[in-house]
Design a protein around this motif. Structure first.
Motif, mmCIF file in Angstrom:
data_model
loop_
_atom_site.group_PDB
_atom_site.id
_atom_site.type_symbol
_atom_site.label_atom_id
_atom_site.label_comp_id
_atom_site.label_asym_id
_atom_site.label_seq_id
_atom_site.Cartn_x
_atom_site.Cartn_y
_atom_site.Cartn_z
ATOM 1 N N LYS A 194 0.856 -1.124 0.143
ATOM 2 C CA LYS A 194 -0.339 -0.264 0.233
ATOM 3 C C LYS A 194 1.022 1.112 0.271
ATOM 4 C CE LYS A 194 -3.977 1.196 2.385
ATOM 5 N NZ LYS A 194 -4.912 1.533 3.460
ATOM 6 N N LYS A 195 2.237 0.746 0.279
ATOM 7 C CA LYS A 195 2.933 1.949 0.959
ATOM 8 C C LYS A 195 3.394 3.032 -0.301
ATOM 9 C CE LYS A 195 2.859 2.507 5.549
ATOM 10 N NZ LYS A 195 3.423 2.478 6.821
ATOM 11 N N ASN A 196 3.548 2.057 -1.094
ATOM 12 C CA ASN A 196 4.731 2.398 -2.521
ATOM 13 C C ASN A 196 3.923 3.241 -3.223
ATOM 14 O OD1 ASN A 196 6.717 0.797 -1.651
ATOM 15 N ND2 ASN A 196 6.898 -0.702 -3.203
ATOM 16 N N SER A 197 4.641 4.426 -3.475
ATOM 17 C CA SER A 197 4.396 5.517 -4.495
ATOM 18 C C SER A 197 2.771 6.273 -4.697
ATOM 19 C CB SER A 197 3.451 4.639 -5.849
ATOM 20 O OG SER A 197 5.307 3.970 -6.421
ATOM 21 N N GLN A 198 2.685 6.246 -3.272
ATOM 22 C CA GLN A 198 1.764 6.865 -2.942
ATOM 23 C C GLN A 198 1.228 8.133 -3.280
ATOM 24 O OE1 GLN A 198 2.617 6.619 1.666
ATOM 25 N NE2 GLN A 198 1.384 5.376 1.365
ATOM 26 N N ARG A 199 0.123 8.329 -3.240
ATOM 27 C CA ARG A 199 -0.051 9.992 -3.986
ATOM 28 C C ARG A 199 -0.086 11.456 -3.322
ATOM 29 N NH1 ARG A 199 -4.735 7.329 -7.686
ATOM 30 N NH2 ARG A 199 -4.684 7.068 -5.339
ATOM 31 N N ILE A 200 -0.167 12.375 -3.792
ATOM 32 C CA ILE A 200 -0.159 13.556 -2.164
ATOM 33 C C ILE A 200 -2.271 14.255 -3.277
ATOM 34 C CG2 ILE A 200 -0.383 15.456 -1.456
ATOM 35 C CD1 ILE A 200 2.284 14.233 -1.042
ATOM 36 N N ALA A 201 -3.343 14.391 -2.666
ATOM 37 C CA ALA A 201 -4.230 14.821 -3.135
ATOM 38 C C ALA A 201 -4.696 16.058 -2.999
ATOM 39 C CB ALA A 201 -5.044 13.716 -3.498
ATOM 40 N N ASN A 202 -5.068 17.263 -3.142
ATOM 41 C CA ASN A 202 -5.287 18.575 -2.271
ATOM 42 C C ASN A 202 -6.675 18.243 -3.197
ATOM 43 O OD1 ASN A 202 -2.667 19.544 -2.132
ATOM 44 N ND2 ASN A 202 -3.009 19.678 -4.882
ATOM 45 N N CYS A 203 -6.736 18.851 -1.433
ATOM 46 C CA CYS A 203 -8.205 18.569 -0.947
ATOM 47 C C CYS A 203 -8.695 19.765 -0.236
ATOM 48 C CB CYS A 203 -8.945 17.088 0.059
ATOM 49 S SG CYS A 203 -8.888 15.630 -0.732
ATOM 50 N N GLY A 204 -9.318 21.396 -1.225
ATOM 51 C CA GLY A 204 -9.628 22.236 -0.663
ATOM 52 C C GLY A 204 -7.946 22.322 -0.747
ATOM 53 N N GLN A 205 -8.039 22.908 1.086
ATOM 54 C CA GLN A 205 -7.082 23.850 2.100
ATOM 55 C C GLN A 205 -5.464 22.617 2.608
ATOM 56 O OE1 GLN A 205 -8.736 26.254 5.144
ATOM 57 N NE2 GLN A 205 -9.289 28.052 3.575
ATOM 58 N N TYR A 206 -6.504 21.666 2.184
ATOM 59 C CA TYR A 206 -5.377 20.468 2.916
ATOM 60 C C TYR A 206 -5.306 19.109 1.866
ATOM 61 C CZ TYR A 206 -8.419 21.685 6.643
ATOM 62 O OH TYR A 206 -8.797 22.526 7.989
ATOM 63 N N SER A 207 -4.346 18.633 2.456
ATOM 64 C CA SER A 207 -4.033 17.129 1.139
ATOM 65 C C SER A 207 -3.584 16.350 1.757
ATOM 66 C CB SER A 207 -1.613 18.027 0.849
ATOM 67 O OG SER A 207 -1.647 19.216 0.724
ATOM 68 N N LYS A 208 -4.111 14.916 0.987
ATOM 69 C CA LYS A 208 -4.776 13.838 1.356
ATOM 70 C C LYS A 208 -3.388 12.822 1.156
ATOM 71 C CE LYS A 208 -8.436 11.602 2.198
ATOM 72 N NZ LYS A 208 -10.305 10.723 1.390
ATOM 73 N N ILE A 209 -3.366 12.166 1.489
ATOM 74 C CA ILE A 209 -2.057 11.027 1.678
ATOM 75 C C ILE A 209 -3.100 9.363 0.470
ATOM 76 C CG2 ILE A 209 -0.105 9.300 1.776
ATOM 77 C CD1 ILE A 209 0.526 11.227 3.429
ATOM 78 N N LEU A 210 -3.206 9.371 -1.267
ATOM 79 C CA LEU A 210 -3.584 8.350 -1.425
ATOM 80 C C LEU A 210 -2.764 6.988 -1.760
ATOM 81 C CD1 LEU A 210 -5.822 9.919 -3.580
ATOM 82 C CD2 LEU A 210 -7.089 9.149 -1.234
ATOM 83 N N PRO A 211 -3.731 6.600 -1.454
ATOM 84 C CA PRO A 211 -2.154 5.186 -1.846
ATOM 85 C C PRO A 211 -2.396 4.946 -3.831
ATOM 86 C CG PRO A 211 -4.983 4.480 -1.315
ATOM 87 C CD PRO A 211 -4.689 5.227 -1.161
ATOM 88 N N SER A 212 -1.024 3.666 -3.438
ATOM 89 C CA SER A 212 -1.004 4.003 -5.018
ATOM 90 C C SER A 212 -2.069 3.773 -6.445
ATOM 91 C CB SER A 212 0.685 3.244 -5.485
ATOM 92 O OG SER A 212 0.541 1.894 -5.620
ATOM 93 N N LYS A 213 -2.108 4.024 -7.169
ATOM 94 C CA LYS A 213 -3.390 2.816 -8.107
ATOM 95 C C LYS A 213 -2.907 1.667 -8.622
ATOM 96 C CE LYS A 213 -3.596 7.787 -11.144
ATOM 97 N NZ LYS A 213 -3.375 7.776 -12.404
#
Length: 125
Positions: A15-34
């Motif tokens: 789950k942790k390799n190549s995590q993605r960062i998504a911007n959610c308004g003022q906050y950032s969220k870490i998403l698992p890799s595709k």
């Protein structure tokens, strides 16, 4: 002792390799890799007892057969499979009161047949 045995015939993915960062308004969220998101979706088809949400203490033993000999983190593979088991309702949660151990889990090599063999041993209360 009751057991549940099954095989997920897919190359294991952490789950942790190549995590993605998504911007959610003022906050950032870490998403698992595709790759993990696709693995999680595909793995659900091979799980028995979906939706049962077992709460009984159990030991989850996983043999991860990887398609390459590259180094991989066993704890990340275990975290991924635990999350899949919870997402599809095989287990209610992956906390230490339900999953008491992963004794015997290991990473192996099988170029021609990557897979995850899982044994869930339900313990006496």
């Amino acid at each position: 002792m009751k057991e549940l045995r099954f095989t997920i015939p897919l190359a294991p993915v952490t789950k942790k390799n190549s995590q993605r960062i998504a911007n959610c308004g003022q906050y950032s969220k870490i998403l698992p890799s595709k790759a993990y998101v696709q693995y999680e979706k595909d793995a659900g088809y091979f799980l028995p007892n979906r939706g049962k949400k077992h709460t009984q203490p159990c030991e989850v033993v996983c043999l991860f057969y990887m398609p390459t000999k590259r180094r991989v983190d066993l704890t990340n593979l275990l975290e991924a499979i635990d999350d899949v088991l919870v997402k599809y309702g095989v287990l209610k949660d992956d906390n230490s009161e339900i999953i008491t151990s992963h004794d015997g889990s290991r990473v192996l090599y099988d170029k021609d047949n990557p897979r995850t063999e899982v044994v869930i041993k339900f313990l006496e209360s």
